[in-house]
Design a protein around this motif. Structure first.
Motif, PDB file in Angstrom:
ATOM      1  N   GLU A  61      -8.022  -0.624   8.374  1.00  0.00           N
ATOM      2  CA  GLU A  61      -7.225  -1.852   8.349  1.00  0.00           C
ATOM      3  C   GLU A  61      -7.142  -2.428   6.936  1.00  0.00           C
ATOM      4  N   GLU A  62      -8.278  -2.471   6.233  1.00  0.00           N
ATOM      5  CA  GLU A  62      -8.283  -2.967   4.854  1.00  0.00           C
ATOM      6  C   GLU A  62      -7.431  -2.077   3.955  1.00  0.00           C
ATOM      7  N   ARG A 111      -3.655  -2.627   4.723  1.00  0.00           N
ATOM      8  CA  ARG A 111      -3.183  -3.897   4.137  1.00  0.00           C
ATOM      9  C   ARG A 111      -3.053  -3.811   2.626  1.00  0.00           C
ATOM     10  N   GLN A 149       0.010  -1.715   1.779  1.00  0.00           N
ATOM     11  CA  GLN A 149       1.241  -2.461   2.046  1.00  0.00           C
ATOM     12  C   GLN A 149       1.480  -3.520   0.975  1.00  0.00           C
TER      13      GLN A 149
END
Length: 71
Positions: A52-53, A56, A59
């Motif tokens: 997830e990190e 992100r 992105q």
């Protein structure tokens, strides 16, 4: 003959992995497995980012405004 078929199967599997990785990068899906391999090789003393990190961060790097950059 059998060894030759085994080599062909390995080559096809490797080509499939490269194709999948290329297609994912083309549509903007970051390569977490590649990141983990790089991280293990170059920063073994540090904890890697979670998926997830990592997602992100990738992105943000892709879509952030490049203020102050001329090119």
């Amino acid at each position: 003959m059998r060894e030759r078929l085994g080599g062909l199967a390995r080559d096809a599997a490797l080509a499939g992995r490269y194709l999948t990785q290329s297609l994912r990068l083309m549509v903007g899906v970051p390569d977490y497995g590649g990141y983990l391999a790089h991280h293990r090789a170059t920063h073994p003393d540090r904890e890697p980012m979670s998926y997830e990190e990592f997602f992100r961060e990738r992105q943000a790097a892709r879509y952030s405004a490049r203020v102050g950059k001329c090119c």
